[in-house]
Design a protein around this motif. Structure first.
Motif, short mmCIF file in Angstrom:
data_model
loop_
_atom_site.label_atom_id
_atom_site.label_comp_id
_atom_site.label_asym_id
_atom_site.label_seq_id
_atom_site.Cartn_x
_atom_site.Cartn_y
_atom_site.Cartn_z
N SER A 59 0.77 -1.27 0.05
CA SER A 59 -0.03 -0.07 0.02
C SER A 59 0.98 1.29 -0.01
O SER A 59 2.09 1.20 0.37
CB SER A 59 -1.03 0.15 1.23
N GLN A 106 -2.57 -12.42 6.39
CA GLN A 106 -3.17 -13.22 5.41
C GLN A 106 -4.51 -13.30 6.36
O GLN A 106 -5.87 -13.33 5.55
CB GLN A 106 -2.74 -14.53 5.22
N HIS A 129 -5.97 -11.73 8.69
CA HIS A 129 -6.64 -10.13 8.46
C HIS A 129 -7.07 -9.72 7.43
O HIS A 129 -8.45 -9.02 7.40
CB HIS A 129 -5.63 -9.10 8.89
N ASN A 130 -6.69 -10.22 6.05
CA ASN A 130 -7.26 -9.80 4.80
C ASN A 130 -8.32 -10.75 4.45
O ASN A 130 -8.65 -10.76 3.30
CB ASN A 130 -6.01 -9.63 3.87
#
Length: 205
Positions: A77, A200, A202-203
């Motif tokens: 990001s 991973q 968290h997403n």
């Protein structure tokens, strides 16, 4: 603020002669890897390719980090500060970031995050003489002993938490983290691998 492709026009390129300073930070360890400059085209290419791209002032062109070495920076990001005139790039490095072969261009020990610094010290003890340090002796005793210590320290953390002894809780937690890092190193893994799993999850992966 996180920057998406349709938000680039909010950045104040004019304030700094169309080049914004861009700090690159490791997505998991938090370590600062390097600093470069981006113009609007470099930022657009970074967002579209997912590979961190700068504007090279010496080459006078766009420069994708790792285009020669292969040590690219995979974009996670991009963020800007409150004045919209600098960038924070969150990325995952594919190999050493610095052209000198180091993990970061900032090699001062004080610039390394605490857990990364501890991990580096633990890694340096692998294969060292048994009597040179406690860590070296743990490695010499094998994975079973190190794993046993993780279990013991985990119990101590739980007991301290239940007892309400904050000082003991913090001390035992420090011991647990240390021994966990030793176990990971013994298996040729690192804290960053664990943080990747958490990211991973968290997403939603």
């Amino acid at each position: 603020m996180r920057i998406l492709a349709d938000q680039i026009t909010q950045l104040d390129f004019a304030k700094t002669d169309n080049l914004l300073p861009a700090i690159v930070q490791h997505a998991y360890s938090g370590e600062i890897l390097m600093q470069g400059f981006m113009n609007q085209a470099a930022l657009e290419q970074t967002l579209s390719s997912n590979l961190v791209t700068f504007y090279s002032r010496s080459k006078q062109r766009l420069w994708c980090k790792g285009e020669s070495s292969g040590h690219t920076l995979e974009l996670i990001s991009v963020h800007t500060d409150c004045d919209c005139d600098s960038l924070l790039v969150i990325a995952l490095p594919n190999g050493p970031t610095c052209h000198l072969g180091t993990r970061s261009c900032f090699t001062d020990e004080q610039a390394v995050p605490m857990l990364q610094k501890l991990n580096d010290i633990i890694e340096s003890r692998k294969g060292a003489p048994v009597d040179s340090s406690y860590t070296a002796s743990l490695f010499a005793q094998g994975i079973k002993r190190a794993a046993q210590k993780v279990g013991e320290e985990g119990v101590e953390v739980a007991l301290a938490a239940v007892a309400g002894d904050d000082k003991e809780l913090l001390n035992e937690s420090a011991d647990l983290l240390y021994h966990l890092l030793v176990v990971l190193a013994a298996r040729d893994r690192s804290l960053n691998d664990v943080l990747a799993v958490l990211a991973q999850r968290h997403n939603g992966g």
